[in-house]
Structures are given as structure tokens and as C-alpha cells.
Write a protein that holds these residues in place. Structure first.
Motif, PDB file in Angstrom:
ATOM      1  N   LEU A 126      11.072  32.558 -23.173  1.00 41.91           N
ATOM      2  CA  LEU A 126      11.583  33.405 -22.098  1.00 41.91           C
ATOM      3  C   LEU A 126      10.763  33.199 -20.830  1.00 41.91           C
ATOM      4  O   LEU A 126      11.318  33.014 -19.742  1.00 41.91           O
ATOM      5  N   ASN A 127       9.451  33.195 -20.977  1.00 38.47           N
ATOM      6  CA  ASN A 127       8.589  32.979 -19.809  1.00 38.47           C
ATOM      7  C   ASN A 127       8.819  31.594 -19.203  1.00 38.47           C
ATOM      8  O   ASN A 127       8.852  31.447 -17.981  1.00 38.47           O
ATOM      9  N   ALA A 128       9.009  30.593 -20.041  1.00 37.75           N
ATOM     10  CA  ALA A 128       9.276  29.243 -19.543  1.00 37.75           C
ATOM     11  C   ALA A 128      10.609  29.199 -18.799  1.00 37.75           C
ATOM     12  O   ALA A 128      10.726  28.563 -17.746  1.00 37.75           O
ATOM     13  N   ALA A 129      11.617  29.889 -19.321  1.00 39.73           N
ATOM     14  CA  ALA A 129      12.928  29.924 -18.666  1.00 39.73           C
ATOM     15  C   ALA A 129      12.830  30.627 -17.310  1.00 39.73           C
ATOM     16  O   ALA A 129      13.369  30.144 -16.312  1.00 39.73           O
ATOM     17  N   VAL A 130      12.123  31.746 -17.253  1.00 38.56           N
ATOM     18  CA  VAL A 130      11.965  32.466 -15.984  1.00 38.56           C
ATOM     19  C   VAL A 130      11.179  31.610 -14.997  1.00 38.56           C
ATOM     20  O   VAL A 130      11.544  31.510 -13.826  1.00 38.56           O
ATOM     21  N   ASN A 131      10.109  30.985 -15.455  1.00 38.75           N
ATOM     22  CA  ASN A 131       9.331  30.117 -14.568  1.00 38.75           C
ATOM     23  C   ASN A 131      10.166  28.946 -14.059  1.00 38.75           C
ATOM     24  O   ASN A 131      10.049  28.546 -12.900  1.00 38.75           O
ATOM     25  N   ASP A 132      11.033  28.425 -14.920  1.00 39.16           N
ATOM     26  CA  ASP A 132      11.951  27.360 -14.520  1.00 39.16           C
ATOM     27  C   ASP A 132      12.874  27.865 -13.414  1.00 39.16           C
ATOM     28  O   ASP A 132      13.088  27.191 -12.411  1.00 39.16           O
ATOM     29  N   TYR A 133      13.382  29.079 -13.567  1.00 39.69           N
ATOM     30  CA  TYR A 133      14.276  29.663 -12.565  1.00 39.69           C
ATOM     31  C   TYR A 133      13.531  29.906 -11.255  1.00 39.69           C
ATOM     32  O   TYR A 133      14.045  29.625 -10.184  1.00 39.69           O
ATOM     33  N   LEU A 134      12.322  30.425 -11.358  1.00 42.55           N
ATOM     34  CA  LEU A 134      11.540  30.684 -10.146  1.00 42.55           C
ATOM     35  C   LEU A 134      11.197  29.375  -9.432  1.00 42.55           C
ATOM     36  O   LEU A 134      11.191  29.331  -8.203  1.00 42.55           O
ATOM     37  N   HIS A 135      10.948  28.352 -10.191  1.00 42.67           N
ATOM     38  CA  HIS A 135      10.718  27.031  -9.585  1.00 42.67           C
ATOM     39  C   HIS A 135      11.967  26.598  -8.827  1.00 42.67           C
ATOM     40  O   HIS A 135      11.886  26.092  -7.712  1.00 42.67           O
ATOM     41  N   ASP A 136      13.138  26.821  -9.425  1.00 44.85           N
ATOM     42  CA  ASP A 136      14.389  26.471  -8.757  1.00 44.85           C
ATOM     43  C   ASP A 136      14.593  27.290  -7.490  1.00 44.85           C
ATOM     44  O   ASP A 136      15.063  26.776  -6.480  1.00 44.85           O
ATOM     45  N   VAL A 137      14.217  28.576  -7.532  1.00 46.46           N
ATOM     46  CA  VAL A 137      14.326  29.420  -6.337  1.00 46.46           C
ATOM     47  C   VAL A 137      13.419  28.862  -5.254  1.00 46.46           C
ATOM     48  O   VAL A 137      13.812  28.762  -4.088  1.00 46.46           O
ATOM     49  N   ASP A 138      12.218  28.516  -5.630  1.00 45.10           N
ATOM     50  CA  ASP A 138      11.260  27.961  -4.671  1.00 45.10           C
ATOM     51  C   ASP A 138      11.809  26.675  -4.056  1.00 45.10           C
ATOM     52  O   ASP A 138      11.703  26.463  -2.857  1.00 45.10           O
ATOM     53  N   GLU A 139      12.420  25.848  -4.878  1.00 44.85           N
ATOM     54  CA  GLU A 139      13.017  24.605  -4.386  1.00 44.85           C
ATOM     55  C   GLU A 139      14.147  24.905  -3.412  1.00 44.85           C
ATOM     56  O   GLU A 139      14.273  24.249  -2.379  1.00 44.85           O
ATOM     57  N   ILE A 140      14.983  25.887  -3.744  1.00 42.97           N
ATOM     58  CA  ILE A 140      16.112  26.226  -2.879  1.00 42.97           C
ATOM     59  C   ILE A 140      15.612  26.720  -1.529  1.00 42.97           C
ATOM     60  O   ILE A 140      16.041  26.249  -0.487  1.00 42.97           O
ATOM     61  N   THR A 141      14.700  27.684  -1.535  1.00 40.13           N
ATOM     62  CA  THR A 141      14.258  28.267  -0.276  1.00 40.13           C
ATOM     63  C   THR A 141      13.419  27.303   0.546  1.00 40.13           C
ATOM     64  O   THR A 141      13.455  27.359   1.766  1.00 40.13           O
ATOM     65  N   ARG A 164      24.135  30.081  -1.718  1.00 39.98           N
ATOM     66  CA  ARG A 164      23.049  29.566  -2.556  1.00 39.98           C
ATOM     67  C   ARG A 164      22.663  30.575  -3.641  1.00 39.98           C
ATOM     68  O   ARG A 164      22.378  30.191  -4.774  1.00 39.98           O
ATOM     69  N   TYR A 165      22.627  31.856  -3.279  1.00 39.99           N
ATOM     70  CA  TYR A 165      22.311  32.892  -4.258  1.00 39.99           C
ATOM     71  C   TYR A 165      23.355  32.895  -5.375  1.00 39.99           C
ATOM     72  O   TYR A 165      23.009  32.946  -6.555  1.00 39.99           O
ATOM     73  N   GLN A 166      24.630  32.832  -5.014  1.00 41.79           N
ATOM     74  CA  GLN A 166      25.696  32.828  -6.025  1.00 41.79           C
ATOM     75  C   GLN A 166      25.587  31.597  -6.923  1.00 41.79           C
ATOM     76  O   GLN A 166      25.724  31.707  -8.148  1.00 41.79           O
ATOM     77  N   ASN A 167      25.337  30.448  -6.338  1.00 45.52           N
ATOM     78  CA  ASN A 167      25.172  29.237  -7.148  1.00 45.52           C
ATOM     79  C   ASN A 167      23.970  29.363  -8.075  1.00 45.52           C
ATOM     80  O   ASN A 167      24.039  29.015  -9.246  1.00 45.52           O
ATOM     81  N   PHE A 168      22.884  29.876  -7.523  1.00 43.21           N
ATOM     82  CA  PHE A 168      21.668  30.028  -8.317  1.00 43.21           C
ATOM     83  C   PHE A 168      21.887  30.984  -9.494  1.00 43.21           C
ATOM     84  O   PHE A 168      21.564  30.668 -10.635  1.00 43.21           O
ATOM     85  N   ILE A 169      22.440  32.144  -9.202  1.00 41.95           N
ATOM     86  CA  ILE A 169      22.577  33.168 -10.245  1.00 41.95           C
ATOM     87  C   ILE A 169      23.606  32.740 -11.296  1.00 41.95           C
ATOM     88  O   ILE A 169      23.455  33.047 -12.475  1.00 41.95           O
ATOM     89  N   ASN A 170      24.619  31.988 -10.888  1.00 44.79           N
ATOM     90  CA  ASN A 170      25.561  31.443 -11.866  1.00 44.79           C
ATOM     91  C   ASN A 170      24.891  30.389 -12.736  1.00 44.79           C
ATOM     92  O   ASN A 170      25.105  30.351 -13.943  1.00 44.79           O
TER      93      ASN A 170
END
Length: 191
Positions: free
Chosen positions: A51-66, A85-91
Motif C-alpha cells: 500500500l505504501n509503495a502504491a501511494v508513493n508511486d502515485y505521489l511520484h506521478d503527481v510530482d511528475e505531473i505538476t 490532469r486531475y481527472q486523468n490522474f485520479i482515474n
């Protein structure tokens, strides 16, 4: 990340969407990923480590997007782009979001993990709104924190409606949502 780690993480995310966190077992993850269950423990320790790895993966993607965003200074254009971008990310990362709704209150660590995603967007939006206030583009008296949260709720509400309801009378397509709701939101921000 190794191939095995990626396979395991992808299987975990898929099972989160299908079964939720509680019903996703390391045995099911191993079977779907095509690895031995011990490989999961070796790489991620346990399900919480996944779970932590998945969240960190998502946060990395957020960082990349912004970090790749080029803002124009036109609030409507910028917020439409950020919404898209938010809709694409959250989907793309619905596994964590949906698991959070199913079990966040029963699993405090999941609740904390799910909160990281909107908090990241909140801080990004607050900085943007402050910058636009300084530039005199949006109203000075507005509380940027409240506006950032309203923007997140608007977008998150759209995501939830699309996930939950297939009735076209309840849910608009993304282009319609962006053209109408974001425009109304911006009208409340600008002078």
C-alpha cells in the motif's frame, strides 16, 4: 523498480479495485502477478508495504505531473488544464482512491495514505492561487485554502459521480464538465 516488483504492484492495484484492501490477500496478489508469495514479502514486507509503495508511486506521478505543468496565467485555461490532469490522474490511480472509500476508517494507515493525494493537490493549488492574488488576477479577499479545497471537491465529486453512476442525466462527459463547471468556478475567483 524490478520487473517482479512492478508485476506485484500492478496485481495489487488491480485487486484493490476488484476486491478492496481487506479482501486482497498476498496469496491472490502472488497468483495474479505470477510470483511466489515469498517474493512479495521479500520485496514489500507485507500488504501495508505494498500500500505504501502504491501511494508513493502515485505521489511520484503527481510530482511528475505538476513539475511538467506550464501555467499560462489565464486562470480559466490553467484550471481547465489542471482539472483534466486531475481527472486523468485520479482515474489512472483509482485503486487507492476506491480502496480508501471502502476501508479507510477500518484501516487507519490506509486512511492516512489516501489523504496524501488530495493534500498534495491542495498545496499546489494554494500556491497557484496565492500567485494569482499577488498578480491581481483573482480577488484579494478570497481564502486560497478554501478555494483550493472547493476546486478539489468539485473535481473529486465529478470523479465519484462518474465511478458510481452510469446514468447520463447524472453525469456529464469531461469536456462538458470542464467547459461549464470550471468556468463558473473561475467566475467566482476573478475580478
Amino acid at each position: 523498480m524490478t520487473d517482479n516488483q512492478e508485476k506485484i504492484l500492478n496485481a495489487f492495484k488491480q485487486l484493490l479495485i476488484e476486491n478492496g484492501y481487506t479482501k486482497t490477500t498476498t496469496r491472490k496478489i502472488a497468483s495474479l502477478a505470477g510470483v511466489n508469495e515469498l517474493t512479495i514479502f521479500k520485496n514489500f514486507k507485507d500488504k501495508e508495504g505494498l500500500l505504501n509503495a502504491a501511494v508513493n508511486d502515485y505521489l511520484h506521478d503527481v510530482d511528475e505531473i505538476t513539475s511538467s505543468i506550464t501555467l499560462s496565467g489565464n486562470v480559466e485555461t490553467d484550471l481547465i488544464m489542471l482539472s483534466r490532469r486531475y481527472q486523468n490522474f485520479i482515474n489512472d490511480h483509482q485503486a487507492i482512491v476506491l480502496a480508501g472509500f471502502r476501508e479507510a476508517f477500518e484501516i487507519p494507515s490506509l486512511n492516512i495514505a489516501v489523504q496524501k493525494i488530495p493534500l498534495y493537490f491542495k498545496h499546489f493549488l494554494m500556491a497557484y492561487f496565492k500567485k494569482m492574488q499577488t498578480a491581481g488576477v483573482i480577488k484579494q479577499h478570497l481564502d486560497v485554502e478554501a478555494q483550493a479545497m472547493s476546486f478539489i471537491w468539485l473535481n473529486f465529486g465529478y470523479f465519484l459521480t462518474r465511478q458510481r453512476f452510469s446514468n447520463p442525466e447524472i453525469s456529464f462527459d469531461l469536456t462538458y464538465f470542464l467547459q461549464n463547471n470550471i468556468k463558473s468556478f473561475v467566475n467566482g475567483l476573478t475580478k
